[in-house]
Design an enzyme around this catalytic site. Structure first.
Site, PDB file in Angstrom:
ATOM      1  N   ASP A  36     -18.003  16.522  -9.901  1.00  0.00           N
ATOM      2  CA  ASP A  36     -17.553  15.208  -9.425  1.00  0.00           C
ATOM      3  C   ASP A  36     -16.787  15.316  -8.118  1.00  0.00           C
ATOM      4  OD1 ASP A  36     -18.581  13.487 -11.215  1.00  0.00           O
ATOM      5  OD2 ASP A  36     -16.711  13.087 -12.301  1.00  0.00           O
ATOM      6  N   LYS A  58     -19.635  11.422  -4.235  1.00  0.00           N
ATOM      7  CA  LYS A  58     -20.055  10.893  -2.930  1.00  0.00           C
ATOM      8  C   LYS A  58     -20.338  11.983  -1.906  1.00  0.00           C
ATOM      9  CE  LYS A  58     -17.903   6.391  -3.361  1.00  0.00           C
ATOM     10  NZ  LYS A  58     -16.931   6.591  -4.467  1.00  0.00           N
ATOM     11  N   MET A 175      -6.850   3.844 -10.413  1.00  0.00           N
ATOM     12  CA  MET A 175      -7.796   3.033  -9.625  1.00  0.00           C
ATOM     13  C   MET A 175      -7.190   1.675  -9.254  1.00  0.00           C
ATOM     14  SD  MET A 175     -11.260   3.977 -11.742  1.00  0.00           S
ATOM     15  CE  MET A 175     -10.482   4.269 -13.327  1.00  0.00           C
TER      16      MET A 175
HETATM   17  N1  SAH Z   1     -10.540  11.451 -15.328  1.00  0.00           N
HETATM   18  C1  SAH Z   1      -9.550  11.302 -14.271  1.00  0.00           C
HETATM   19  C2  SAH Z   1      -9.481   9.888 -13.749  1.00  0.00           C
HETATM   20  C3  SAH Z   1     -10.752   9.439 -13.034  1.00  0.00           C
HETATM   21  S1  SAH Z   1     -10.630   7.825 -12.413  1.00  0.00           S
HETATM   22  C4  SAH Z   1      -8.190  11.777 -14.783  1.00  0.00           C
HETATM   23  O1  SAH Z   1      -8.024  11.984 -15.984  1.00  0.00           O
HETATM   24  O2  SAH Z   1      -7.275  11.948 -13.967  1.00  0.00           O
HETATM   25  C5  SAH Z   1     -10.143   8.112 -10.750  1.00  0.00           C
HETATM   26  C6  SAH Z   1      -8.713   7.718 -10.552  1.00  0.00           C
HETATM   27  O3  SAH Z   1      -7.843   8.738 -11.039  1.00  0.00           O
HETATM   28  C7  SAH Z   1      -8.299   7.538  -9.101  1.00  0.00           C
HETATM   29  O4  SAH Z   1      -8.652   6.250  -8.613  1.00  0.00           O
HETATM   30  C8  SAH Z   1      -6.802   7.690  -9.202  1.00  0.00           C
HETATM   31  O5  SAH Z   1      -6.198   6.531  -9.724  1.00  0.00           O
HETATM   32  C9  SAH Z   1      -6.683   8.781 -10.254  1.00  0.00           C
HETATM   33  N2  SAH Z   1      -6.579  10.123  -9.658  1.00  0.00           N
HETATM   34  C10 SAH Z   1      -7.434  11.144  -9.791  1.00  0.00           C
HETATM   35  N3  SAH Z   1      -6.972  12.244  -9.165  1.00  0.00           N
HETATM   36  C11 SAH Z   1      -5.781  11.910  -8.615  1.00  0.00           C
HETATM   37  C12 SAH Z   1      -4.798  12.610  -7.867  1.00  0.00           C
HETATM   38  N4  SAH Z   1      -4.932  13.889  -7.544  1.00  0.00           N
HETATM   39  N5  SAH Z   1      -3.687  11.931  -7.478  1.00  0.00           N
HETATM   40  C13 SAH Z   1      -3.505  10.637  -7.824  1.00  0.00           C
HETATM   41  N6  SAH Z   1      -4.401   9.931  -8.538  1.00  0.00           N
HETATM   42  C14 SAH Z   1      -5.519  10.553  -8.928  1.00  0.00           C
END
Ligand code: SAH
Length: 259
Positions: A36, A58, A175
């Site tokens: 991903d 992407k 998000m």
């Molecule tokens: N499965 C992931 C979430 C995926 S949805 C998890 O458990 O973290 C994607 C969202 O996760 C982003 O829009 C943001 O809100 C958050 N996110 C993922 N990585 C991040 C990071 N390093 N710092 C801050 N927010 C993050």
């Protein structure tokens, strides 16, 4: 040929040191990795030299690979006997579509394992010194998306605000960058404008940025600070400790400059 297996692996928030040992092992044993967007190169580098790596976010092309295609790819590869690792940011079962993928694979008779990762909401809060629960301020925590599935049920911010207020809950919003004005307006129906909010972008990565503000100023602050995705928002009293941790860091830095 015996069918291969698929493991959904949580890669954590970005810092490779936050991977679990189980995740690192699964990555090293994979013959095919589907990666991903939010998974960094240092983590992908743990794959065996002979493994095939397919970027399905992407950066693999102009747009994310459609979900149906990813699921088909996993299925075909598993049937061909490959050891497939589906590498996802954070935890596969927190807004990672892990649930959908497991259902799809199991329905097709493929064995699936899931390896937890540290979810961004947890890592982001800790990175700025915020405990998500605290006996004096928060009896629990809600992980919620600021961006519902297209055509799905939109988040009821009003109900959520009332519950967070009455049950003393911290809200961790994923998000939420694009729809911040809407979520701010919705939450203000139940929470006071002075409710503390911490925002963390790129949590655990070298370019991590954060700010602390109040709910009434949230979207204006994020625009001014140019906070972009990926970011998490932590709403609630506990977010105040981020401001405290920040001012202590600044004081320590000022002292080391003057010393
Ligand atoms: N499965 C992931 C979430 C995926 S949805 C998890 O458990 O973290 C994607 C969202 O996760 C982003 O829009 C943001 O809100 C958050 N996110 C993922 N990585 C991040 C990071 N390093 N710092 C801050 N927010 C993050």
């Amino acid at each position: 040929m015996s069918p291969g297996r698929v493991t959904l692996v949580g890669a954590g928030p970005g810092d490779p040191d936050l991977l679990t040992i189980k995740a690192a092992r699964a990555i090293a044993q994979a013959s095919l990795l589907l990666v991903d967007d939010l998974v960094g190169d240092a983590i992908v580098a743990l794959a065996s030299p002979g493994a095939r790596i397919v970027y399905v976010g992407k950066r693999g092309g102009c747009r994310s690979t459609p979900q149906a295609f990813i699921e088909k790819l996993m299925l075909t590869a598993a049937r061909d006997g490959e050891t497939v690792v589906r590498l996802k940011g954070g935890d596969p079962f927190i807004f990672g579509r892990g649930g959908e993928e497991v259902e799809h694979l199991r329905a097709a008779g493929i064995e699936v394992d899931v390896v937890n990762g540290i979810t961004a909401g947890l890592a982001g809060a800790t990175a700025i010194g915020v405990p998500l629960t605290h006996r004096d301020h928060a009896q629990g925590v809600v992980f919620i998306t600021g961006h519902a599935k297209r055509g799905g049920t939109p988040t009821d911010w009003r109900a959520l605000a009332a519950t967070a207020r009455d049950a003393h809950l911290t809200l961790v919003i994923y998000m939420g960058v694009a729809g911040v004005q809407q979520l701010q307006d919705g939450l203000l129906t139940g929470l006071p404008a002075h409710t503390a909010v911490a925002v963390v972008q790129n949590a655990s990565l070298p370019d991590q940025r954060s700010c602390v503000t109040e709910l009434g100023q949230l979207s204006a602050t994020m625009a001014r600070e140019q906070i972009a995705s990926p970011a998490i928002l932590v709403v609630g009293e506990v977010a105040r400790s981020a401001a405290l941790a920040q001012s202590m860091r600044e004081q320590a830095a000022a002292m080391s400059v003057s010393a």
